[in-house]
Design an enzyme around this catalytic site. Structure first.
Site, PDB file in Angstrom:
ATOM      1  N   ILE A  58      73.111  34.226  55.236  1.00  0.00           N
ATOM      2  CA  ILE A  58      72.089  35.260  55.379  1.00  0.00           C
ATOM      3  C   ILE A  58      72.734  36.348  56.234  1.00  0.00           C
ATOM      4  O   ILE A  58      73.263  36.072  57.311  1.00  0.00           O
ATOM      5  CB  ILE A  58      70.801  34.689  56.029  1.00  0.00           C
ATOM      6  CG1 ILE A  58      69.723  35.780  56.156  1.00  0.00           C
ATOM      7  CG2 ILE A  58      71.061  34.029  57.363  1.00  0.00           C
ATOM      8  CD1 ILE A  58      68.373  35.234  56.634  1.00  0.00           C
ATOM      9  N   SER A  59      72.757  37.569  55.736  1.00  0.00           N
ATOM     10  CA  SER A  59      73.470  38.654  56.411  1.00  0.00           C
ATOM     11  C   SER A  59      72.851  38.963  57.772  1.00  0.00           C
ATOM     12  O   SER A  59      71.672  38.706  58.019  1.00  0.00           O
ATOM     13  CB  SER A  59      73.445  39.924  55.556  1.00  0.00           C
ATOM     14  OG  SER A  59      74.172  39.752  54.362  1.00  0.00           O
TER      15      SER A  59
END
Length: 208
Positions: A58-59
């Site tokens: 997840i960025s």
């Protein structure tokens, strides 16, 4: 009223140059902890990337905000996301536009993301299990396309699925990666390099 942790993150993002208040409001509205493993819940509002399994991440919130801001969205924008992943970026987009199309090559991640989005009453998203390199031709053209993994070069299919005036934002490269913004204008593609980044690779094909 947002929590102190959320407010601290928003202040940090503003300090890093994020100016679009609509984007910041969307980040504040989406509970990032719902998109990660419970083991990382204490780090949910830290400005870092986190693993989500299957070799994906997840960025970090800064990169989510930066890429979303670069899309120059309006509520009417037709948006395609390549790489649904956890569904977090998808949820941010769903708060900003009327409908989001999202393609994920890993079936398990697609189903998890669909469940999370449903649990948050975000029903303005269509997801598809498929090869992100090919985009979603049946739903094209798009005003905005965002890619959350890095191909070695810009996929031609994604460029051709941009509408006139549309914007494509994606990381590009292998060992050295750069965030690029592609704008379609008058039959031409104008490409700008934004900044150095680090993303997982955009793999061709699909996984069951």
């Amino acid at each position: 009223m947002v929590s102190r942790r959320v407010q601290a993150l928003l202040d940090q993002l503003r300090a890093q140059g994020i100016k679009d208040e609509q984007v910041l409001n969307a980040l504040a509205a989406v509970p990032r902890e719902k998109f990660i493993d419970e083991a990382f819940e204490q780090k949910a509002w830290d400005n870092i990337a986190l693993p989500i399994g299957q070799g994906q991440t997840i960025s970090q919130p800064y990169m989510v905000a930066r890429m979303t801001e670069l899309l120059e969205l309006t509520p009417q924008s037709r948006v395609l996301e390549i790489g649904t992943g956890s569904g977090y970026q998808t949820a941010i987009l769903a708060h900003l536009v009327q409908h989001v199309c999202s393609v994920e090559r890993i079936k398990g991640l697609q189903w998890q993301a669909r469940r999370r989005l449903k649990n948050l009453d975000l029903h303005n998203v269509s997801t598809r299990h498929g090869d992100g390199w090919q985009g979603w031709q049946a739903r094209a053209p798009f005003d905005a396309i965002i890619v959350t993994a890095a191909p070695p070069e810009i996929p031609t299919a994604l460029m051709t699925q941009l509408d006139e005036g549309g914007i494509l934002v994606l990381p590009v490269g292998e060992e050295h990666q750069y965030l690029k913004r592609v704008r379609r204008r008058g039959g031409e593609f104008i490409i700008d390099t934004v900044e150095a980044v680090r993303f997982v690779p955009l793999v061709k094909g699909e996984l069951a």
